[in-house]
Design an enzyme around this catalytic site. Sequence first.
Site, PDB file in Angstrom:
ATOM      1  N   GLU A 137      40.565  27.253  30.653  1.00  0.00           N
ATOM      2  CA  GLU A 137      39.478  27.499  29.746  1.00  0.00           C
ATOM      3  C   GLU A 137      40.286  28.046  28.537  1.00  0.00           C
ATOM      4  O   GLU A 137      41.157  28.959  28.696  1.00  0.00           O
ATOM      5  CB  GLU A 137      38.594  28.558  30.380  1.00  0.00           C
ATOM      6  CG  GLU A 137      37.580  28.819  29.329  1.00  0.00           C
ATOM      7  CD  GLU A 137      37.111  30.475  29.624  1.00  0.00           C
ATOM      8  OE1 GLU A 137      35.945  30.677  29.387  1.00  0.00           O
ATOM      9  OE2 GLU A 137      37.715  31.391  30.002  1.00  0.00           O
ATOM     10  N   ASP A 171      24.555  32.193  48.455  1.00  0.00           N
ATOM     11  CA  ASP A 171      25.617  32.491  48.985  1.00  0.00           C
ATOM     12  C   ASP A 171      26.250  31.038  49.558  1.00  0.00           C
ATOM     13  O   ASP A 171      25.555  29.958  49.370  1.00  0.00           O
ATOM     14  CB  ASP A 171      25.164  33.475  50.324  1.00  0.00           C
ATOM     15  CG  ASP A 171      23.975  32.901  51.041  1.00  0.00           C
ATOM     16  OD1 ASP A 171      24.140  31.530  51.258  1.00  0.00           O
ATOM     17  OD2 ASP A 171      23.206  33.757  51.172  1.00  0.00           O
ATOM     18  N   ASN A 202      20.976  33.278  53.772  1.00  0.00           N
ATOM     19  CA  ASN A 202      20.733  34.160  54.870  1.00  0.00           C
ATOM     20  C   ASN A 202      19.863  35.527  54.444  1.00  0.00           C
ATOM     21  O   ASN A 202      19.702  36.701  54.927  1.00  0.00           O
ATOM     22  CB  ASN A 202      22.097  34.986  55.078  1.00  0.00           C
ATOM     23  CG  ASN A 202      22.758  35.596  54.079  1.00  0.00           C
ATOM     24  OD1 ASN A 202      22.226  35.680  52.962  1.00  0.00           O
ATOM     25  ND2 ASN A 202      23.757  36.487  54.316  1.00  0.00           N
ATOM     26  N   ASP A 215      20.058  30.931  48.276  1.00  0.00           N
ATOM     27  CA  ASP A 215      20.211  31.978  49.379  1.00  0.00           C
ATOM     28  C   ASP A 215      19.947  31.402  50.634  1.00  0.00           C
ATOM     29  O   ASP A 215      18.963  30.899  51.197  1.00  0.00           O
ATOM     30  CB  ASP A 215      19.193  32.910  49.169  1.00  0.00           C
ATOM     31  CG  ASP A 215      19.146  34.323  49.988  1.00  0.00           C
ATOM     32  OD1 ASP A 215      20.070  34.339  50.878  1.00  0.00           O
ATOM     33  OD2 ASP A 215      18.266  35.034  50.163  1.00  0.00           O
ATOM     34  N   ASP A 235      40.773  30.621  34.131  1.00  0.00           N
ATOM     35  CA  ASP A 235      39.802  31.470  33.190  1.00  0.00           C
ATOM     36  C   ASP A 235      40.785  32.149  32.141  1.00  0.00           C
ATOM     37  O   ASP A 235      41.791  32.506  32.337  1.00  0.00           O
ATOM     38  CB  ASP A 235      39.434  32.832  34.032  1.00  0.00           C
ATOM     39  CG  ASP A 235      38.318  33.576  33.254  1.00  0.00           C
ATOM     40  OD1 ASP A 235      37.409  33.007  33.139  1.00  0.00           O
ATOM     41  OD2 ASP A 235      38.539  34.740  33.375  1.00  0.00           O
ATOM     42  N   ASP A 241      18.680  37.466  51.727  1.00  0.00           N
ATOM     43  CA  ASP A 241      18.568  38.752  51.238  1.00  0.00           C
ATOM     44  C   ASP A 241      18.494  38.635  49.709  1.00  0.00           C
ATOM     45  O   ASP A 241      18.814  39.471  49.053  1.00  0.00           O
ATOM     46  CB  ASP A 241      20.123  39.405  51.515  1.00  0.00           C
ATOM     47  CG  ASP A 241      21.421  38.437  51.114  1.00  0.00           C
ATOM     48  OD1 ASP A 241      20.921  37.456  50.407  1.00  0.00           O
ATOM     49  OD2 ASP A 241      22.456  39.104  51.129  1.00  0.00           O
ATOM     50  N   HIS A 263      28.258  28.855  32.868  1.00  0.00           N
ATOM     51  CA  HIS A 263      27.796  30.377  32.971  1.00  0.00           C
ATOM     52  C   HIS A 263      27.910  31.363  31.888  1.00  0.00           C
ATOM     53  O   HIS A 263      27.300  32.336  31.902  1.00  0.00           O
ATOM     54  CB  HIS A 263      28.495  31.180  34.216  1.00  0.00           C
ATOM     55  CG  HIS A 263      29.802  31.052  34.134  1.00  0.00           C
ATOM     56  ND1 HIS A 263      30.728  30.045  33.573  1.00  0.00           N
ATOM     57  CD2 HIS A 263      30.381  32.106  33.882  1.00  0.00           C
ATOM     58  CE1 HIS A 263      32.096  30.423  33.562  1.00  0.00           C
ATOM     59  NE2 HIS A 263      31.783  31.619  33.576  1.00  0.00           N
ATOM     60  N   ASP A 264      28.477  30.761  30.976  1.00  0.00           N
ATOM     61  CA  ASP A 264      28.829  31.555  29.805  1.00  0.00           C
ATOM     62  C   ASP A 264      27.748  31.429  28.477  1.00  0.00           C
ATOM     63  O   ASP A 264      27.934  32.145  27.346  1.00  0.00           O
ATOM     64  CB  ASP A 264      30.210  31.767  29.027  1.00  0.00           C
ATOM     65  CG  ASP A 264      31.071  32.391  30.360  1.00  0.00           C
ATOM     66  OD1 ASP A 264      30.630  33.218  30.780  1.00  0.00           O
ATOM     67  OD2 ASP A 264      32.382  31.806  30.274  1.00  0.00           O
TER      68      ASP A 264
HETATM   69  C1  GLC Z   1      35.589  33.649  30.838  1.00  0.00           C
HETATM   70  C2  GLC Z   1      34.715  33.563  31.884  1.00  0.00           C
HETATM   71  C3  GLC Z   1      33.586  34.661  31.410  1.00  0.00           C
HETATM   72  C4  GLC Z   1      34.087  35.981  31.456  1.00  0.00           C
HETATM   73  C5  GLC Z   1      35.465  35.966  30.850  1.00  0.00           C
HETATM   74  C6  GLC Z   1      36.394  36.979  31.411  1.00  0.00           C
HETATM   75  O1  GLC Z   1      35.455  33.295  29.566  1.00  0.00           O
HETATM   76  O2  GLC Z   1      33.892  32.376  32.026  1.00  0.00           O
HETATM   77  O3  GLC Z   1      32.395  34.260  32.378  1.00  0.00           O
HETATM   78  O4  GLC Z   1      33.314  36.892  31.083  1.00  0.00           O
HETATM   79  O5  GLC Z   1      36.215  34.942  31.035  1.00  0.00           O
HETATM   80  O6  GLC Z   1      36.934  37.039  32.663  1.00  0.00           O
HETATM   81 CA    CA Z   2      21.918  35.647  50.858  1.00  0.00          CA
END
Ligand code: GLC
Ligand code: CA
Length: 560
Positions: free
Chosen positions: A251, A32, A26, A24, A197, A28, A323-324
């Site tokens: 992906e 960012d 800024n 972060d 994606d 909050d 992130h999944d």
């Molecule tokens: C991909 C992304 C995931 C998202 C999904 C729908 O698998 O990595 O985070 O929820 O697509 O967009």
């Molecule tokens: Ca921020």
Amino acid sequence: MKTSGRDWYRTAVFYQIWIRSFADGNHDGIGDLYGVYDKLEYIRSLGVTAIWFNPLYPSPNADFGYDISDYCNIHPDYGDLDQFKKVLDKAHDLGMKVIMDLVINHTSDEHRWFQESRKGKDNPYSDYYIWRDKPNNWDSILEGSAWEYDKMRGQYYLHLFAKKQPDLNMDNPKVREEVKNILRFWLDMGVDGFREDVINFISKREGLPNGIGFLPIIGSMMHYKDGPHIHEYMKEFREVCDEYGALQIGEGPMTSVGNALKYLSGETKSLDMMFSFDHMTADCLFTEYIHRPFKLIRLKKALSKWQYKLAGRAWNTLYLENHDHPRIISRYGSEKFHVKSGTALAFSYLFLKGTPFIYQGQEIGMTNIRLSSIDKYIDVSSINNYFKYHVKDDPKERLHRIHVSSRDSSRTPMQWNDGKYAGFSDVKPWFYLNPNFKRINVKAEEKDKNSILNFYRKCIEIRKKSMVLTYGSYKEYEKSHPYVYMYERRFEDKAYVVICSFAEERIPFVLPQEFRGHMGTLALTNYPEKDIPGSPVIFPTDFMMLEPYEAMLIKVRYNA
Ligand code: GLC
Ligand code: CA
């Protein structure tokens, strides 16, 4: 601005930024682009040469950025286009490429196109989405039925993911033109490519036939995975990327090697690399929510399959986290053997053939968070799983399933130091910090030469300098061994051998015949207290003792 071709990707090392939880800048409590700007030197210091940003665009965050309401802008939480440009220029100055997330299977329901499309069949955007009077039996991947009734339009729209993520109708040439405009917008700004994606889902079978009713979610996939027009559409997008020499990584959920190769090679080649998922199920069935104990053999089998089958034909992505998925030490390693298993995991994938990706926090060994109640979780898929499946089970058991599977574990704020709010922000962060930040954080690991962080640096450095590790062939040994992963990378007469134990105890490891009695040089070990890199190694003629999660990289030479 044109980039000079896309061949750089084979020697690249990527760092993935899920911005909301990165830094972060800024004050909050939300990560960012100001925070990213200040951390670019840190990222570079890992040996990283490219960054993949998860979606930075305006989004109501029903699926944290994957529900986009404006493709050609920056979410106000993260900054603006000027700030993005500053980050991009600085990354380039530091020698790092930047790729964006391209999410075109669906938009947000708050996107202007959808707001128009809802208005009726004579609207110019009417056919931008997939509308039907009657739903079929498909399930969505994130939230119940794949169909949602829209009162205004008086019809159902298709959403393969969350309700707030209506699927675009890619069969409509106007939609494909929009996609090309989005590509051009970012490429003109100077980005170097895209991570695309769920790209293998964008072409649906004509007539949208029913799936196999009794199989939840996967029962309908055959009607939209690698669908009938996918390669035609991909070709159109490829042509735009070709104009700029832009990199394309797809992906490919649930995709087989055979299908992946159609995107990656031959006449239908439209992608440079693909994120495959096979190696993500060594402790589960299809999805982390259907948990089963981790088995090294499953992991090895999946990794080797892609290594062998892509050899000479296409190029692999190498990753253990994003992130999944929950954090890898909590899944395939051991929190108890934090440093040893974290470094063994690094060994097991950073020296494979392909392009490595490191997800923020993975390099310091961040682990899963275990929140005390489902109310504290925010990921749409965790909440859906909790309330949809196993609802009669003991509440403790239900929460446990969330602890082992939630995507939220990879989305807790980055742990920069042991100060208040872990150095992520100076105000209360938008999401829970993992309480282990006092111990696991960048600052502490910078100081420790044997930390996971410094270990990642060493692995990357060795990899980058080596022809063998970049272009050499792959061979697995002892593939049925339940606790040891052993592989070799070879280029002409030079080779590297990786030996990695996944056992929590000391175990004897019987070497394959061809190595017994041979000599090598130790290049790297995660037991520096036991041995020094650079020292000669004599492979024993019987067995070697491996410490818990011991991993080593050994240089060997073959007689020409
Ligand atoms: C991909 C992304 C995931 C998202 C999904 C729908 O698998 O990595 O985070 O929820 O697509 O967009
Ligand atoms: Ca921020």
